[in-house]
Design a protein around this motif. Structure first.
Motif, PDB file in Angstrom:
ATOM      1  N   TYR A 155       0.944  -1.401   0.124  1.00 56.79           N
ATOM      2  CA  TYR A 155       0.231  -0.029  -0.162  1.00 56.79           C
ATOM      3  C   TYR A 155       0.834   1.199   0.141  1.00 56.79           C
ATOM      4  O   TYR A 155       0.481   2.172  -0.519  1.00 56.79           O
ATOM      5  N   LYS A 158       2.704   1.798  -3.627  1.00 51.69           N
ATOM      6  CA  LYS A 158       1.994   2.367  -4.050  1.00 51.69           C
ATOM      7  C   LYS A 158       1.415   3.772  -4.540  1.00 51.69           C
ATOM      8  O   LYS A 158       1.737   4.977  -4.812  1.00 51.69           O
ATOM      9  N   TYR A 159       1.337   4.256  -2.783  1.00 50.46           N
ATOM     10  CA  TYR A 159       0.328   5.570  -2.263  1.00 50.46           C
ATOM     11  C   TYR A 159       1.833   6.316  -2.956  1.00 50.46           C
ATOM     12  O   TYR A 159       1.636   7.380  -3.588  1.00 50.46           O
ATOM     13  N   LYS A 170       4.315   6.468  -4.934  1.00 47.02           N
ATOM     14  CA  LYS A 170       4.940   5.716  -6.256  1.00 47.02           C
ATOM     15  C   LYS A 170       3.548   7.096  -6.865  1.00 47.02           C
ATOM     16  O   LYS A 170       4.082   7.949  -7.704  1.00 47.02           O
ATOM     17  N   LYS A 171       2.497   7.079  -6.726  1.00 50.64           N
ATOM     18  CA  LYS A 171       1.305   7.963  -7.091  1.00 50.64           C
ATOM     19  C   LYS A 171       1.558   9.517  -7.201  1.00 50.64           C
ATOM     20  O   LYS A 171       1.336   9.417  -7.706  1.00 50.64           O
ATOM     21  N   ALA A 229       8.771   4.960  -2.013  1.00 47.76           N
ATOM     22  CA  ALA A 229       8.081   4.272  -2.396  1.00 47.76           C
ATOM     23  C   ALA A 229       8.899   2.767  -3.091  1.00 47.76           C
ATOM     24  O   ALA A 229       8.823   1.766  -2.666  1.00 47.76           O
ATOM     25  N   SER A 277       8.622  -0.960  -1.926  1.00 49.79           N
ATOM     26  CA  SER A 277       8.722  -1.754  -2.625  1.00 49.79           C
ATOM     27  C   SER A 277      10.458  -3.155  -2.536  1.00 49.79           C
ATOM     28  O   SER A 277      10.281  -4.262  -2.863  1.00 49.79           O
ATOM     29  N   GLU A 314       4.696  -7.793  -7.404  1.00 49.43           N
ATOM     30  CA  GLU A 314       4.657  -6.414  -7.152  1.00 49.43           C
ATOM     31  C   GLU A 314       5.677  -5.976  -6.957  1.00 49.43           C
ATOM     32  O   GLU A 314       5.716  -4.649  -7.732  1.00 49.43           O
ATOM     33  N   LEU A 372       6.828  -2.614  -8.825  1.00 52.75           N
ATOM     34  CA  LEU A 372       7.067  -1.190  -8.270  1.00 52.75           C
ATOM     35  C   LEU A 372       8.772  -0.592  -8.894  1.00 52.75           C
ATOM     36  O   LEU A 372       8.681   0.410  -8.858  1.00 52.75           O
TER      37      LEU A 372
END
Length: 103
Positions: free
Chosen positions: A63, A66-67, A69-70, A77, A81, A94, A98
């Protein structure tokens, strides 16, 4: 009269071990993404301190990776990862996805 110490939100979250992921997910679903991130980070910190490695740890790392990275915080990130490479299965897949982040 008896007075009870009121628990902080973090103390209540710590006591809800089995359902804490659901609580964080609800924060995310109702638009409190920053609060969800804060809860995931607190849970991750606790798991690290207690040296707990379980499925929830993988979910926290995923989570957060991904957050970050976003929102374009690629260094953070990558940190999260890379920790996913310690897992077998979908978490590792994943992490591979990532880690293809271009900084």
């Amino acid at each position: 009269f008896f007075f009870f110490k009121q628990k902080t939100a973090y103390e209540m979250l710590r006591s809800l071990v089995g359902s804490e992921m659901c609580i964080r997910d609800r924060y995310n679903l109702i638009g409190f993404e920053v609060k969800a991130v804060s809860c995931f980070e607190e849970n991750l910190k606790r798991k690290d301190e207690e040296q707990i490695v379980d499925k929830e740890l993988g979910e926290c790392l995923l989570y957060l990776a991904k957050y970050y990275k976003k929102i374009g915080e690629y260094e953070k990130a990558l940190i999260y990862s890379r920790r996913l490479f310690d897992f077998n299965g979908p978490e590792r897949d994943e992490a591979n996805n990532l880690s293809l982040i271009h900084i």
